[in-house]
Design an enzyme around this catalytic site. Structure first.
Site, short mmCIF file in Angstrom:
data_model
loop_
_atom_site.label_atom_id
_atom_site.label_comp_id
_atom_site.label_asym_id
_atom_site.label_seq_id
_atom_site.Cartn_x
_atom_site.Cartn_y
_atom_site.Cartn_z
N GLU A 159 0.88 -1.17 0.00
CA GLU A 159 0.00 0.00 0.00
C GLU A 159 0.91 1.21 0.00
OE1 GLU A 159 -3.02 0.02 -0.51
OE2 GLU A 159 -3.72 -1.97 0.03
N CYS A 216 -2.46 8.82 3.44
CA CYS A 216 -2.37 8.36 2.05
C CYS A 216 -3.67 8.65 1.31
CB CYS A 216 -2.06 6.88 2.02
SG CYS A 216 -3.21 5.91 2.98
#
Ligand code: NAD
Length: 449
Positions: free
Chosen positions: A216, A250
């Site tokens: 990720e 993020c």
């Protein structure tokens, strides 16, 4: 003198312990695993205020955000306690006579978990809990900036009656400890969250030795605001998604793509709201935005502000360094009007900085939204069901939000992106394209217009 940073040999000892514990743990009963995870979740939830305080002091997010994250970590362990009891299998008819086929799910083995600093409790929890629930053993490396949170989590896990070796905390640098996880043939799978550069490096090495790998990485997430949006709500979505947690998420929306008819009104309103935000000490009541995590990140943020100015982006608000009564890396939230080719509109900054891009119409907004190598999440503010549904299908991301900030997701559904943001299976389950989060009342309100 003993060091607080493990070296390669110590890391290999931890990996060996996880490997030795695997045969026993991988055959433990689902009830045993559920009990352990439930115990961990209960302790985290009972101590969420104290853990939140620790997190806010160490990472710098505001106390309410930090307590919320601690609570989420507890809920994640509780959720996976239940999941341990729901591991499915299938019986299938064979193509051959007199034979039955059992399809079962088996643990992968030793899982190496490498975490970033920005969610030091929730992200590790989201990796550790499923790994343990499905019978894997774990070596866990927290980010160097947040050792206390890593330690606190490990301390709670150590009291959960897990057999020795099933879970192992290894503190240290990415180059030494992280790299040892990546290189070790005893580590069967790697789950990494962090920057693109590190992720790429891990991917090369892990695939070379055929380890399973889940990455990720970064994002440059768009929030589209259409002319028919509830403008006040859209501004709040932008404010929350772009700047809260100091923009260090993020899933932060760093590209605000606004349809021309409401562009100026949106910018004026957002500027007004930015002026009202309080930047300050993470523990102080009323603080909206805490300090930047460290000097290096602050320098990076400032460098991008300089780049934006030099490339001709129009400065709207903020970006200055701020003095506060206690030392800290404080800066005011920054807003620019940019063009799609500006670096501020293309590269992940990971700070309280956003830019607005003007769109001619919905199709243009969608094209701008997809004009990025990243694909983690995207949001749209609109009262048009048609555009919301079209955006959900055509935004090239893992997760789409409608009339919601891009940041903020549920823990019991898959989390992951597309394109350069992710690789491998999504966290907490197989990636289903387009996990849609939307505010139901708003979408329905839109329908009745
Ligand atoms: P980073 O890549 O610098 O570090 C992440 C982790 O990798 C740390 O634990 C670090 O020690 C380790 N590491 C560094 N070099 C390594 C190596 N050679 N081998 C193995 N491990 C190594 O990232 P960061 O600065 O901690 O986090 C910020 C980044 O994380 C941002 O880009 C952000 O977008 C991303 N992030 C992504 C998500 C997501 O789910 N997509 C969530 C949070 C953060």
């Amino acid at each position: 003198m003993p060091s607080t940073r493990a070296d390669r040999n110590q890391t290999e000892l931890a990996i060996r312990a996880a490997s030795d514990a695997l045969p026993h743990w991988s055959h433990s009963t689902p009830q045993r695993r559920a009990d352990v995870l439930d115990r961990i979740g209960s302790e985290i939830l009972a101590r969420k205020d104290e853990l939140g305080m620790l997190l806010a002091r160490e990472e710098g997010k505001t106390l309410p955000e930090a307590v919320g994250e601690a609570a989420r970590a507890g809920q994640i362990f509780k959720f996976f306690a239940g999941e341990a009891l729901r591991i499915p299998g299938e019986i299938m008819a064979s193509v051959r006579p007199g034979i039955q086929v059992d399809v079962t799910r088996e643990p992968v083995g030793v899982v190496g978990i490498i975490a970033p600093w920005n969610f030091p409790l929730a992200i590790p929890a989201w990796k550790i809990a499923p790994a343990l629930a499905y019978g894997n053993t774990v070596v866990f490396k927290p980010a160097e900036l947040v050792p206390t949170c890593g330690w606190a989590l490990a301390d709670i896990i150590s009291r959960s009656t897990l057999p020795a070796g099933v879970f192992n905390l290894v503190m240290g640098s990415g180059r030494e400890v992280g790299q040892a996880f990546v290189d070790s043939p005893l580590v069967h799978a790697l789950s990494f969250t962090g920057s693109v550069a590190t992720g790429e490096r891990i991917l090369q090495a892990a695939t070379a030795r055929r380890a399973k790998v889940q990455l990720e990485m970064g994002g440059k997430n768009p929030l589209v605001v259409l002319a028919d949006a509830d403008l006040e709500q859209a501004v709040e979505c932008a404010l929350q998604g772009s700047y809260f947690s100091t923009g260090q998420r993020c899933t932060a929306s760093s590209r605000l793509i606004v349809e021309a008819p409401v562009h100026d009104a949106f910018v004026a309103r957002l500027r007004q709201r930015l002026a009202s935000l309080k930047v300050g000490h993470a523990l102080e009541r009323g603080t909206d935005i805490g300090p930047v995590v460290d000097r290096a990140q602050l320098d990076q943020n400032q460098a991008y502000i300089e780049i934006a100015r030099n490339e001709g982006a129009e400065h709207v608000w903020g970006g200055e360094l701020l003095e506060r009564p206690t030392p800290g890396h404080y800066m005011s939230p920054a807003l620019f009007l940019a063009r799609p080719e500006h670096r501020i509109a293309r590269e992940e900054v990971f700070g309280p900085i956003a830019c607005v891009l003007r769109a001619d119409d919905y199709e243009h907004a969608l094209a701008l939204a997809n004009d990025t190598p990243f694909g983690l999440c995207a949001g749209i503010c609109t009262t048009s069901l048609k555009h919301a549904m079209h955006f959900k299908r055509h935004a090239e991301v893992g997760m789409t939000m409608v009339n919601l900030p891009t940041a903020g997701v549920d823990f019991h559904v898959p989390f992951g992106g597309r394109k350069g943001s992710s690789y491998g299976p999504a966290r907490a389950g197989p990636l289903r394209r387009g996990v849609l989060h939307h505010r139901q009342d708003r979408l329905h309100a839109g329908l009745s217009h």
